[in-house]
Enzyme design. Structure first.
Site, PDB file in Angstrom:
ATOM      1  N   HIS A 152       8.673  55.006  11.428  1.00 44.72           N
ATOM      2  CA  HIS A 152       9.484  55.112  12.658  1.00 44.72           C
ATOM      3  C   HIS A 152      10.944  54.736  12.393  1.00 44.72           C
ATOM      4  O   HIS A 152      11.635  54.263  13.283  1.00 44.72           O
ATOM      5  CB  HIS A 152       8.935  54.229  13.786  1.00 44.72           C
ATOM      6  CG  HIS A 152       7.464  54.368  13.992  1.00 44.72           C
ATOM      7  ND1 HIS A 152       6.908  55.267  14.877  1.00 44.72           N
ATOM      8  CD2 HIS A 152       6.416  53.731  13.391  1.00 44.72           C
ATOM      9  CE1 HIS A 152       5.586  55.174  14.827  1.00 44.72           C
ATOM     10  NE2 HIS A 152       5.264  54.249  13.929  1.00 44.72           N
ATOM     11  N   SER A 273      37.084  64.293   3.108  1.00 44.40           N
ATOM     12  CA  SER A 273      37.598  64.772   4.386  1.00 44.40           C
ATOM     13  C   SER A 273      39.042  65.208   4.215  1.00 44.40           C
ATOM     14  O   SER A 273      39.772  64.658   3.390  1.00 44.40           O
ATOM     15  CB  SER A 273      37.495  63.639   5.404  1.00 44.40           C
ATOM     16  OG  SER A 273      38.411  63.831   6.453  1.00 44.40           O
ATOM     17  N   LYS A 279      36.664  59.025   3.062  1.00 41.36           N
ATOM     18  CA  LYS A 279      35.358  59.670   3.160  1.00 41.36           C
ATOM     19  C   LYS A 279      34.754  60.114   1.834  1.00 41.36           C
ATOM     20  O   LYS A 279      35.428  60.642   0.972  1.00 41.36           O
ATOM     21  CB  LYS A 279      35.443  60.898   4.085  1.00 41.36           C
ATOM     22  CG  LYS A 279      35.578  60.564   5.563  1.00 41.36           C
ATOM     23  CD  LYS A 279      34.486  59.647   6.101  1.00 41.36           C
ATOM     24  CE  LYS A 279      33.190  60.344   6.402  1.00 41.36           C
ATOM     25  NZ  LYS A 279      33.243  61.298   7.476  1.00 41.36           N
ATOM     26  N   GLU A 286      23.462  67.804   2.816  1.00 38.18           N
ATOM     27  CA  GLU A 286      23.433  68.343   4.177  1.00 38.18           C
ATOM     28  C   GLU A 286      23.130  69.838   4.146  1.00 38.18           C
ATOM     29  O   GLU A 286      22.428  70.359   5.009  1.00 38.18           O
ATOM     30  CB  GLU A 286      24.768  68.073   4.875  1.00 38.18           C
ATOM     31  CG  GLU A 286      24.957  66.580   5.152  1.00 38.18           C
ATOM     32  CD  GLU A 286      26.394  66.222   5.527  1.00 38.18           C
ATOM     33  OE1 GLU A 286      26.562  65.269   6.285  1.00 38.18           O
ATOM     34  OE2 GLU A 286      27.339  66.867   5.058  1.00 38.18           O
TER      35      GLU A 286
END
Ligand code: ARG
Length: 497
Positions: A152, A273, A279, A286
């Site tokens: 969970h 970024s 970043k 992804e």
């Protein structure tokens, strides 16, 4: 070329809409060798004479090495038509016009697709085993690297990084097994089924199958031309692989966040970024996650094409070929990228340990410590649950709790339950609460647990499977290449005879 009945040319717009010529580039080679095997069989059956055979093979070999020179691809509906047009042009109608005897594009396209898919299965299987190999290398390295495990998305028990790696190695090994089993159903020749119902000409389907290294033929001519379950199965296995990769990608994305900071990706695998200088984005992961969704789309599209399709070939099937082509590239590339991620990720071992030490994920170990002293599990669950509730409320770890606090909680519990010896229970808890993450790992030795010895055993088991499978898939590939190169030799011998 086929428009014997139709008087008018296909309109340009319609031709461009229905043509598969662009995606057919990836079956060009298979179409050539499929045709070569077909005409050799026709010759052996007395359906072509030696001159026909030589002229056709010569044209096909020329096309194989130099492409379809002089053919304007934009005029054809697909590669089968373009190749035949080329052969007729180069070998002349008298010879070249015999190539398509006892064959239809319906059995031909399935043949090509099956040959492509079997090659793609081999290449994906190898990439898969390479990833398994990388996972095992990293697992060996991190048998003692403790970290929380989650259910969970909440800290559940303490594990090791090796345990994580062997989990995915095991899942991917099963995907390999699925691929291999699927290969057996892919590697059956449909050629000679013709359009849907066979031929009155005396062909030998088994001979063509063996020239092209198929294990067998698909018997029924309706089945051979109209079924695509081999493709659905293949796309499902690829989906299963992508689902596994996307779950790994998701874990790695979470773990590389500043909040978790369990791992760090090498710079070569991270983006940044345009505006935020700090970043380090896990973009390749992804995209694996997103491409897993695209893969599901390809599987669903194929199921949608097959659903309610009347038996026998319909042009709808052409669309399934494109799905298989896209799926291969998507999965192969994702496996390749995931392998680099696994090879290159840096585990922040100290941080994982620190989080584990502060985690209530040791609660079950404390409860099981009580069970070993004869306390009923449900009761142990209750006591430890109360300790955790108290610790959490007071911003403490379990280890931080002192004898007084433990004693208060046990006495609280004693109001509701008859406890034989409160003092001995308190003593047990005072000792057990100090359990360290590593001790917890060493105590948990059940089959399949994160215990380093268990990890060693599992790594060995998976390693053996991986080695066996690698040998097996390499042999399959050699057998295939051997058979096709001997077909190539037969073809050259005939041309030069
Ligand atoms: N381009 C077609 C395909 O990819 C080849 C088969 C066409 N057959 C036909 N009867 N029109 O499926």
């Amino acid at each position: 070329m086929y428009r014997s009945r139709l008087k008018e040319r296909l309109s340009e717009r319609v031709l461009s809409y229905l043509s598969s010529i662009n995606e057919d580039e990836s079956i060009f080679y298979y179409d050539i060798i499929g045709s070569e095997a077909h005409v050799i069989m026709l010759y052996e059956q007395g359906l072509l004479n030696k001159d026909d055979l030589k002229a056709i093979l010569d044209a096909l070999e020329y096309a194989k090495h130099n492409g379809l020179q002089g053919i304007d691809m934009s005029e054809y509906e697909d590669i089968h038509e373009a190749i035949e047009a080329f052969v007729v042009k180069r070998a002349g109608m008298i010879h070249g016009g015999k190539m398509h005897t006892a064959r239809s594009r319906n059995d031909q396209v399935t043949l090509d697709l099956r040959m492509k898919v079997r090659d793609d299965i081999i290449s994906i299987a190898k990439a898969l085993l390479s990833l398994v190999d990388s996972l095992l290398v990293r697992a060996r390295e991190h048998k003692d690297t403790v970290m929380p495990m989650y259910t969970h998305m909440q800290q559940a028990q303490i594990g090791t990084l090796a345990h994580y790696f062997t989990a995915y190695a095991s899942m991917l090994i099963r995907d390999y097994e699925r691929l291999e089993s699927c290969y057996a159903r892919v590697n059956q020749s449909p050629l000679g089924a013709t359009a849907v119902g066979g031929t009155s000409l005396n062909i030998d389907r088994v001979r063509v199958a063996s020239l092209l290294a198929f294990d067998s033929v698909i018997d029924n001519s309706i089945d051979a031309t109209s079924s695509r379950d081999f493709l659905l199965e293949y796309l499902f296995v690829l989906s299963s692989i992508m689902l596994n990769l996307s779950r790994m990608a998701e874990d790695f994305i979470i773990w590389s966040s500043s909040e978790f900071s369990y791992i760090e990706l090498p710079d070569e695998l991270a983006s940044t970024s345009s505006i935020m200088p700090q970043k380090k984005n896990p973009c390749p992961l992804e995209l694996i996650r997103a491409r897993a969704s695209s893969m599901l789309g390809l599987l669903f599209a194929c199921m949608g094409i097959v659903k309610s399709l009347p038996s026998g070939y319909s042009r709808d099937m052409q669309e399934s070929k494109r799905l298989a082509i896209d799926a291969y590239k998507l999965v192969y590339d994702s496996l390749d990228i995931m392998r680099s991620v696994v090879d290159g990720l840096k585990a922040n071992v100290g941080n994982m340990l620190r989080v584990s030490e502060h985690s209530y994920a040791l609660a079950l170990d404390v409860a099981e410590g009580l069970v070993k002293q004869g306390i009923p599990f449900r009761f142990a669950h209750k006591i430890v649950g109360m300790l955790v509730a108290y610790a959490s409320k007071n911003n403490k770890t379990m280890k931080d709790l002192n004898r007084e606090e433990i004693s208060t909680i046990v006495n609280e519990l004693a109001k509701d339950y008859s406890i034989d010896s409160i003092d001995s229970l308190i003593n047990m808890l005072v000792t057990l609460k100090d359990i360290s993450p590593m001790e917890s790992i060493m105590l948990r030795r059940s089959l399949g647990s994160p215990n380093p010895l268990e990890q060693e055993r599992m790594i060995k088991v998976i390693e053996e499977k991986k080695a066996t499978y690698y040998t097996r898939i390499s042999k399959m590939q050699e057998r295939l290449e051997g058979a096709l190169s001997s077909l190539g030799k037969t073809v050259t011998d005939i041309i030069h005879s």
